[in-house]
Design an enzyme around this catalytic site. Structure first.
Site: not given
Length: 244
Positions: A205, A208, A233
């Site tokens: 993302c 991040c 994650c």
């Protein structure tokens, strides 16, 4: 097809020493409903191998709503390049709304990324894997210190529930290095995310993910504010929890 831990043990022996193309063909032959997880460079290599096998397979991607613009264009480039159907998995809107309303858009910088990833990635993945009996990932052993060192070529995935219970999880590129991935991409002109040309190695993302400097490990560009050996994650829960 229902599988058992004994099946996985037998396949591990059979696939030991085999190359990724052979493992991809083996997986697709045994599991016509297999779902291939697609987000990064390794995954496109697997898509390329799967297309060349001429066997049926499914491809899915997780749209968290926080991806880079370049990544969205890349997803569409791969879809059209290979003529595949891309199953796009989205987070539950109400769960996202509740998180953002309560904690704002960037709570992960303060209380780690697990809650946000749980909503935007893990929950959609769980729903997707409930539609299949096997899945395939582009995990490599050298990708992350402490969490991927022992990734096998095939494993019994009890972290998620498939159509008939635990899933077969194939990681054909487990023994490949980043150099081997990029040798394949360049030699066969496989599409790749243009962010790689800007210093991004491991791409997730937008909030991040950041570019890395020369000689930095690729996972240093992911969740850089957190401890280095725990950068997962939640998609690969079996990397973090002992097998059952």
């Amino acid at each position: 097809m229902a599988i058992s831990a004994a099946d996985i043990d037998a396949w591990q022996t059979e696939l030991a020493g085999k190359g990724p193309q052979s493992i991809v063909k083996f997986a697709l032959t045994h599991f016509p409903d297999l779902c291939l997880s697609f987000s990064g460079a390794e995954d496109v290599v697997l898509i390329d191998m799967a297309v060349k096998s001429k066997l049926p397979f499914r491809v899915f991607t997780l749209d968290t709503g926080r991806l880079h613009a370049e990544t969205y264009r890349f997803l569409d480039t791969v879809r059209t390049h290979y003529g595949i159907t891309l199953e796009v998995c989205y987070p539950e809107a109400e769960a996202v709304r509740e998180l953002v309303s309560k904690k704002g858009f960037f709570s992960f910088y303060e209380d780690d990324h697990k809650e946000c990833c749980g909503i935007r990635k893990v929950a959609p993945l769980r729903r997707q894997l409930a539609t299949t009996t096997a899945w395939m990932t582009g995990q490599r052993k050298d990708q992350s210190p402490g969490t991927r060192n022992d990734v096998p070529l095939v494993q019994y995935d009890t972290s998620f529930e498939g159509l008939e219970g635990p899933l077969a999880k194939f990681n054909p590129l487990a023994n490949w290095s980043s150099s081997e991935i990029w040798d394949y991409i360049r030699a066969l002109e496989v599409p790749y995310n243009p962010l790689h040309e800007k210093g991004f190695v491991s791409i997730g993302c937008e909030p991040c993910t950041r570019a890395v400097l020369p000689n930095q490990h690729e996972r240093e560009g992911r969740w850089w504010w957190e401890e280095a050996t725990k950068k997962e994650c939640g998609l690969h829960l079996s990397n973090l929890t002992p097998p059952t």
